[in-house]
Design an enzyme around this catalytic site. Structure first.
Site, PDB file in Angstrom:
ATOM      1  N   SER A 186      50.033  39.742  45.200  1.00  0.00           N
ATOM      2  CA  SER A 186      49.131  38.872  45.903  1.00  0.00           C
ATOM      3  C   SER A 186      48.003  38.286  45.374  1.00  0.00           C
ATOM      4  O   SER A 186      48.111  37.705  44.438  1.00  0.00           O
ATOM      5  CB  SER A 186      49.000  39.375  47.404  1.00  0.00           C
ATOM      6  OG  SER A 186      48.201  38.289  48.232  1.00  0.00           O
ATOM      7  N   HIS A 187      46.925  38.775  45.891  1.00  0.00           N
ATOM      8  CA  HIS A 187      45.547  38.159  45.471  1.00  0.00           C
ATOM      9  C   HIS A 187      44.890  39.106  44.509  1.00  0.00           C
ATOM     10  O   HIS A 187      43.646  39.079  44.004  1.00  0.00           O
ATOM     11  CB  HIS A 187      44.499  37.918  46.733  1.00  0.00           C
ATOM     12  CG  HIS A 187      44.354  39.078  47.536  1.00  0.00           C
ATOM     13  ND1 HIS A 187      45.437  39.611  48.502  1.00  0.00           N
ATOM     14  CD2 HIS A 187      43.393  39.911  47.828  1.00  0.00           C
ATOM     15  CE1 HIS A 187      45.001  40.649  48.837  1.00  0.00           C
ATOM     16  NE2 HIS A 187      43.832  40.946  48.627  1.00  0.00           N
ATOM     17  N   ASP A 244      45.630  31.515  46.195  1.00  0.00           N
ATOM     18  CA  ASP A 244      45.819  33.105  45.547  1.00  0.00           C
ATOM     19  C   ASP A 244      47.052  33.103  44.657  1.00  0.00           C
ATOM     20  O   ASP A 244      47.498  32.391  44.351  1.00  0.00           O
ATOM     21  CB  ASP A 244      45.882  34.261  46.562  1.00  0.00           C
ATOM     22  CG  ASP A 244      46.841  34.466  47.295  1.00  0.00           C
ATOM     23  OD1 ASP A 244      47.866  33.239  47.475  1.00  0.00           O
ATOM     24  OD2 ASP A 244      47.368  35.450  47.924  1.00  0.00           O
ATOM     25  N   ASP A 295      50.127  34.529  44.662  1.00  0.00           N
ATOM     26  CA  ASP A 295      51.395  34.235  44.884  1.00  0.00           C
ATOM     27  C   ASP A 295      51.488  32.851  45.895  1.00  0.00           C
ATOM     28  O   ASP A 295      52.565  32.573  46.770  1.00  0.00           O
ATOM     29  CB  ASP A 295      52.101  35.334  45.579  1.00  0.00           C
ATOM     30  CG  ASP A 295      51.603  35.726  46.957  1.00  0.00           C
ATOM     31  OD1 ASP A 295      50.231  35.675  47.012  1.00  0.00           O
ATOM     32  OD2 ASP A 295      52.184  36.217  47.714  1.00  0.00           O
ATOM     33  N   ASP A 338      50.323  32.265  49.074  1.00  0.00           N
ATOM     34  CA  ASP A 338      50.197  32.322  50.352  1.00  0.00           C
ATOM     35  C   ASP A 338      49.090  32.270  51.104  1.00  0.00           C
ATOM     36  O   ASP A 338      48.955  31.985  52.323  1.00  0.00           O
ATOM     37  CB  ASP A 338      51.206  33.543  50.809  1.00  0.00           C
ATOM     38  CG  ASP A 338      50.521  34.930  50.552  1.00  0.00           C
ATOM     39  OD1 ASP A 338      49.451  34.852  49.654  1.00  0.00           O
ATOM     40  OD2 ASP A 338      50.854  36.007  51.210  1.00  0.00           O
ATOM     41  N   ARG A 339      47.893  32.453  50.381  1.00  0.00           N
ATOM     42  CA  ARG A 339      46.690  32.234  50.907  1.00  0.00           C
ATOM     43  C   ARG A 339      45.957  31.166  50.724  1.00  0.00           C
ATOM     44  O   ARG A 339      46.383  30.325  49.587  1.00  0.00           O
ATOM     45  CB  ARG A 339      45.585  33.418  50.659  1.00  0.00           C
ATOM     46  CG  ARG A 339      46.311  34.849  50.845  1.00  0.00           C
ATOM     47  CD  ARG A 339      45.242  35.868  50.579  1.00  0.00           C
ATOM     48  NE  ARG A 339      46.121  37.132  50.991  1.00  0.00           N
ATOM     49  CZ  ARG A 339      45.189  38.169  51.419  1.00  0.00           C
ATOM     50  NH1 ARG A 339      44.111  38.120  51.577  1.00  0.00           N
ATOM     51  NH2 ARG A 339      45.831  39.288  51.698  1.00  0.00           N
ATOM     52  N   LYS A 391      52.994  33.228  55.371  1.00  0.00           N
ATOM     53  CA  LYS A 391      51.799  32.551  55.169  1.00  0.00           C
ATOM     54  C   LYS A 391      51.986  31.599  54.076  1.00  0.00           C
ATOM     55  O   LYS A 391      52.614  31.937  53.172  1.00  0.00           O
ATOM     56  CB  LYS A 391      50.208  33.227  55.317  1.00  0.00           C
ATOM     57  CG  LYS A 391      50.064  34.279  54.362  1.00  0.00           C
ATOM     58  CD  LYS A 391      49.124  35.157  54.412  1.00  0.00           C
ATOM     59  CE  LYS A 391      48.967  36.484  53.502  1.00  0.00           C
ATOM     60  NZ  LYS A 391      49.332  37.484  54.118  1.00  0.00           N
TER      61      LYS A 391
END
Length: 582
Positions: free
Chosen positions: A124-125, A299, A301, A303-304, A399
């Site tokens: 992720s982030h 981010d 991937d 999703d944010r 998300k």
């Protein structure tokens, strides 16, 4: 056609392969240990029903971080060994997490095949690179993360695993679109490499009015920039914003995906998205250049998301509330109305007030997108969000950072449809301030204390739980720190009973609720790969329109002092300041 054999490889368990709400995340050097990744993948196959493995179609892709290419080849071989019929891979191994969800839900193969799940390779982030983080998680046939029942079984399997299955396949070229076929004991096995963006772009065009957004972006009054932070969002940014919507290519920043995210931290907040923050006029030094009207970041991937106006930051809590309040009139997908809205518990209660005013179903859930997914699958929720820069809707079960950007551009296009030729532009700041005037403002901040000693973090949380047994003692401490702060009227550990499957999630965060609607929330986060992260959420509600324009940190200063004093943060952690403030 290349033929392959299947081997059973002996292995022994590793400690600590328990997937959290975001999958399994560790340092690359941990994943590179012999059989470490293989154990987790086999434990996942063993946790699934046979029909979701043998003869099935699986997606294997991720955010392109370091070790992804190796991991994809390992998983392809193990999929063949476990009897999977075909594997779909995004070109160059790239698929954003929301795009994976879309592919599972929407994509149909030339032979009519549909995916039953996916291995998503992302942390992720978190940073990427040889000395940084890697992660893997499994998503189900609804496109959402595996539920606790599956992740618990995966973990139990990792503790008892003795062997894994793999095939002696050559590595597959994942840089070129096409199908590579092999023959094995169970028949044909295909690996299809497909365009990473096509399915996702098609879905976005079915949700939003691209023509109205295009008019906005082509107006000389409106300027735009988008920062992918060298994450996988770069694989979609040019296709959507430049080719489909007509934005200038110069409006894209850091949109070439890199294994190490360009040496940066791909977390779209005011601390790590430094270049975008400066360009939007929010940096510490004043720039001579006029900032764009709208800026956004993603981010690793994708999703944010972070939404910025000219010299103006939109909190994620405000963002989901504003999208929900404007969705029906501004976004065609929602024109028939919203089924309901939901937020994670730590997110500000701004969405609650929008839901009440619009007479919508409302849900407060633990942190973790799977809780939203249950509500969406039951037709109870259209729009949802988390304070941790995650916003989304029921178009997928993750998300979705680019979706959030397109939602904001849709709202801006709708608000400005009459004045792009003449008249004053309705800005991001105008939209937010008008929202506060209608619904009140939730002053909100989050303090993150990253890589805290895990033992110290647990002691701090245990102390806060124990303190809740006496509100009189709590209020005595609060009053001793700040006399101008309201009384605590309720304190608990958040617990959630899922209205769909009846499952109960305990210990989801420690809450102190104040008489005036203010809140303090303390949570341990499982999204890092080392140590513990303590998250402290501070919220104060203000409905007096004359008081909604204060600086957020000034307005929250009394509550911040109370939170740090009440929790003995420095005493337990040794930290005099948080790692990140958002």
């Amino acid at each position: 056609m290349v033929l392959f054999n299947v081997s059973r490889v002996e292995t022994t368990p590793f400690d600590g392969q328990k997937p959290g709400t975001s999958g399994l995340r560790k340092k690359v050097k941990v994943f590179k240990q012999p059989n470490y990744l293989e154990n987790f993948v086999q434990s996942t196959f063993n946790a699934l029903t046979p029909q979701k493995v043998r003869g099935a179609t699986l997606v294997v892709s991720g955010d392109g971080r370091y070790f992804s290419k190796d991991a994809i080849q390992i998983i392809i071989k193990m999929a063949a060994g476990n009897g999977v019929r075909r594997v779909w891979v995004g070109q160059n191994g790239l698929l954003s997490t929301p795009a994976v969800s879309a592919v599972i839900r929407e994509r149909v193969g030339v032979d009519g095949s549909r995916a039953t799940g996916a291995f998503i390779l992302t942390a992720s982030h978190n940073p990427g690179g040889p000395n940084e983080d890697f992660g893997i998680k499994y998503n189900m046939e609804n496109g959402g993360p595996a539920p606790e029942g599956i992740t618990d079984e995966i973990y139990e399997n990792t503790k008892a695993i003795k062997e894994y299955l793999t095939a002696d396949l050559p590595d597959v070229d994942i840089t070129a679109i096409g199908v590579t076929s092999f023959g094995g004991p169970d028949g044909q096995f295909d690996v299809e490499v497909f365009d990473s963006a096509s399915d996702y772009v098609k879905l976005m065009k079915s949700i939003f009015d691209f023509e109205s957004i295009q008019k906005l972006l082509s107006s000389p009054k409106f300027t735009f920039c988008y920062d992918a932070l060298h994450g996988v969002a770069g694989a979609y940014a040019k296709r959507i914003f430049v080719e489909e919507l007509g934005a200038q290519e110069s409006s894209l920043m850091n949109c070439v995906p890199r294994e190490d995210f360009g040496g940066g931290h791909p977390d779209p907040n005011l601390t790590y998205a430094k270049e975008l923050v400066a360009r939007m006029g929010l940096g510490k030094s004043n720039s001579e250049v006029e900032p764009p009207e709208f800026g956004a970041a993603a981010d690793g991937d994708a999703d944010r998301n972070m939404i910025l106006g000219k010299r103006f930051f939109v909190t994620p809590s405000d963002s989901v509330s504003i999208i929900a309040a404007n969705a029906v009139e501004a976004i065609p997908y929602f024109s028939a109305g919203l089924k309901g809205v939901a937020r994670s518990m730590p997110t500000s209660s701004g969405l609650d007030i929008v839901a009440k005013n619009l007479n919508l179903k409302f849900f407060e859930v633990p942190t973790g997108w799977k809780f939203f997914g249950n509500l969406m699958d039951a037709g109870l929720c259209s729009i949802c969000g988390e304070e941790s820069f995650g916003t989304g809707s029921d178009h997928i079960r993750e998300k979705d950072g680019i979706w959030a950007v397109l939602a904001w551009l849709s709202i801006l296009a709708f608000k400005n449809k009459e004045n792009l030729g003449g008249g004053e532009l309705v800005t991001v700041e105008d939209i937010v301030r008008n929202h506060w005037a209608t619904y009140g403002r939730h002053y909100y901040t989050r303090y993150d204390y990253e890589n805290v000693d895990a033992g110290a973090a647990k002691e701090l949380m245990a102390y806060l739980v124990k303190l809740q047994s006496s509100l009189a003692e709590v209020n005595e401490i609060v009053g001793g720190i700040r006399s101008d702060v309201s009384k605590v009227v309720h304190a608990d550990e958040f617990e959630y009973k899922d209205p769909i499957d009846g499952s109960i999630s305990k210990h989801q965060g420690i809450r102190y609720l104040f008489e005036d609607g203010s809140r303090l929330v303390f949570r341990l986060s499982g999204t890092g790969s080392e140590g513990a992260t303590i998250r402290l959420y501070i919220e104060q509600y203000e409905k007096d329109p004359s008081k909604t324009g204060r600086d957020s940190q000034d307005a929250l200063a009394p509550l911040v002092a109370v939170a740090l004093g009440l929790s003995k943060m420095q005493e337990f952690t040794g930290r005099s300041a948080p790692t990140v403030i958002t």
